[in-house]
Design a protein around this motif. Structure first.
Motif, PDB file in Angstrom:
ATOM      1  N   GLY A  29       5.991  -1.966  -1.354  1.00 23.20           N
ATOM      2  CA  GLY A  29       6.960  -1.070  -1.963  1.00 23.20           C
ATOM      3  C   GLY A  29       6.569  -0.881  -3.409  1.00 23.20           C
ATOM      4  N   GLY A  64       9.829  -1.185   6.694  1.00 21.17           N
ATOM      5  CA  GLY A  64       8.760  -1.008   5.733  1.00 21.17           C
ATOM      6  C   GLY A  64       7.395  -1.299   6.321  1.00 21.17           C
ATOM      7  N   ALA A 103       8.713   7.835   7.434  1.00 16.26           N
ATOM      8  CA  ALA A 103       7.276   7.763   7.165  1.00 16.26           C
ATOM      9  C   ALA A 103       6.576   7.226   8.404  1.00 16.26           C
ATOM     10  CB  ALA A 103       6.996   6.869   5.963  1.00 16.26           C
ATOM     11  N   ASP A 125      -1.864   4.779   2.886  1.00 20.97           N
ATOM     12  CA  ASP A 125      -0.540   4.462   3.424  1.00 20.97           C
ATOM     13  C   ASP A 125       0.290   3.663   2.425  1.00 20.97           C
ATOM     14  OD1 ASP A 125      -1.266   5.685   5.793  1.00 20.97           O
ATOM     15  OD2 ASP A 125      -1.840   3.819   6.782  1.00 20.97           O
ATOM     16  N   THR A 126      -0.313   2.626   1.842  1.00 15.01           N
ATOM     17  CA  THR A 126       0.441   1.792   0.910  1.00 15.01           C
ATOM     18  C   THR A 126       0.768   2.546  -0.371  1.00 15.01           C
ATOM     19  OG1 THR A 126      -1.629   0.845   0.076  1.00 15.01           O
ATOM     20  CG2 THR A 126      -0.468  -0.386   1.801  1.00 15.01           C
ATOM     21  N   CYS A 146       3.787   4.778   0.382  1.00 12.82           N
ATOM     22  CA  CYS A 146       5.076   4.095   0.455  1.00 12.82           C
ATOM     23  C   CYS A 146       5.501   3.586  -0.916  1.00 12.82           C
ATOM     24  CB  CYS A 146       5.058   2.982   1.501  1.00 12.82           C
ATOM     25  SG  CYS A 146       4.221   1.457   1.051  1.00 12.82           S
ATOM     26  N   GLU A 181       9.046   4.743  -2.624  1.00 10.10           N
ATOM     27  CA  GLU A 181      10.054   3.748  -2.982  1.00 10.10           C
ATOM     28  C   GLU A 181      10.259   3.678  -4.487  1.00 10.10           C
ATOM     29  OE1 GLU A 181       9.878   0.114  -0.812  1.00 10.10           O
ATOM     30  OE2 GLU A 181       9.480   1.140   1.092  1.00 10.10           O
ATOM     31  N   TYR A 229      10.388   3.464   8.283  1.00  7.48           N
ATOM     32  CA  TYR A 229       8.999   3.572   8.714  1.00  7.48           C
ATOM     33  C   TYR A 229       8.893   3.399  10.224  1.00  7.48           C
ATOM     34  CZ  TYR A 229       8.022   2.926   3.735  1.00  7.48           C
ATOM     35  OH  TYR A 229       7.990   3.063   2.369  1.00  7.48           O
ATOM     36  N   PRO A 246       2.075   9.265   6.060  1.00  8.19           N
ATOM     37  CA  PRO A 246       1.538   8.741   4.792  1.00  8.19           C
ATOM     38  C   PRO A 246       0.037   8.859   4.638  1.00  8.19           C
ATOM     39  CG  PRO A 246       3.194   7.276   5.670  1.00  8.19           C
ATOM     40  CD  PRO A 246       2.901   8.286   6.738  1.00  8.19           C
TER      41      PRO A 246
END
Length: 273
Positions: free
Chosen positions: A110, A143, A174, A198-199, A202, A206, A214, A236
């Motif tokens: 996050g 998440g 997502a 992807d990370t 997110c 956030e 997710y 994402p």
């Protein structure tokens, strides 16, 4: 990403180069609302989750760890499922070739004030060569999660998975392209090719304060999650916000692209309220 529904269409946020895609009702325009979302724009489960203390100890190098050999990993694991809901169980099938035990940490990605992840669970002296079972607590927020495996001799690899909350109708869904259908780990460190995107996606969602849940592509195909319930649906891996937006550089984002992305999402969400 497969088409979520006949009643939804995919539209682009701003120029095609942004790569941000969202699902909206047919005929909906990507009109820019008067303001983009910002950190703390609303109070929702994701905003409350990101108030928790963050941690960077998942990364290779933390705690004197070192990455596994990319061709012949000293330790690796695959998950029994790519996604689970709170109160369900997930099994990590751990294998290795240099040590009999490992430590496992579970992190959620996050923003967390810039720390980028939160440590949720630790387990020590986990036997290598057998399954390790985790029952996901009901308090865990949906998440993108990461199991961090560190062998007793210091080698580190990863196993990502998603916690989904299909009963919660968030503003944004997502969808992550993550699968263990082949019942084997991802190569090398254990991360999919687009995991950095992807990370980063997110983390941006956030940080901006969006209420997001997710799911995986498999969840959509298997109808465990219905994308028609959500004002906006994001893939994402298609988010380029923009280059360089790597896992190690989540904050280096063009303000114009941030504004374009937030403007589209705010417009979609606003039309459903």
């Amino acid at each position: 990403m497969s088409e979520p529904s006949r009643r939804t269409v995919l539209i682009a946020a701003g120029a095609a180069s942004t790569g941000l895609w969202a699902a909206a009702a047919p005929g909906a325009a990507a009109a820019e609302p008067p303001r983009p979302a910002g950190p703390g724009a609303a109070d929702n489960p994701v905003v409350r989750e990101n108030r928790a203390e963050g941690s960077g100890r998942w990364a290779v190098g933390a705690g004197e760890s070192r990455g596994v050999d990319l061709r012949a990993p000293q330790i690796q694991a695959y998950a029994s499922a790519a996604s689970v809901t709170p109160d369900e169980s997930l099994t990590l099938n751990v294998s290795g070739r240099t040590a009999a035990t490992c430590a496992i940490e579970i992190h959620r990605f996050g923003h967390y004030g810039g720390a980028r992840s939160r440590l949720l669970h630790t387990a020590a002296d986990v036997p290598v060569g057998r399954g390790w079972k985790l029952t996901v607590p009901h308090t865990w927020v949906s998440g993108l999660h990461l199991a961090v495996l560190t062998s007793a001799d210091g080698y580190r690899a990863f196993t990502p998975f998603v916690v989904r909350e299909p009963a919660r109708r968030s503003d944004v869904l997502a969808v992550v392209p993550l699968s263990y259908a082949g019942r084997r780990p991802y190569p090398g460190l254990g991360l999919p090719e687009d995991f950095g995107a992807d990370t980063s996606a997110c983390q941006w969602l956030e940080e901006a304060g969006y209420d997001v849940t997710y799911a995986t592509e498999e969840d959509v195909r298997a109808r465990r999650v219905d994308p028609r319930r959500y004002p906006a649906v994001l893939h994402p891996s298609a988010v380029a916000l923009p280059s360089p937006l790597a896992l190690s550089e989540p904050g280096r984002t063009d303000p114009k692209v941030r504004h374009q992305a937030a403007a589209l999402l705010d417009g979609l969400i606003g039309r459903h309220r």
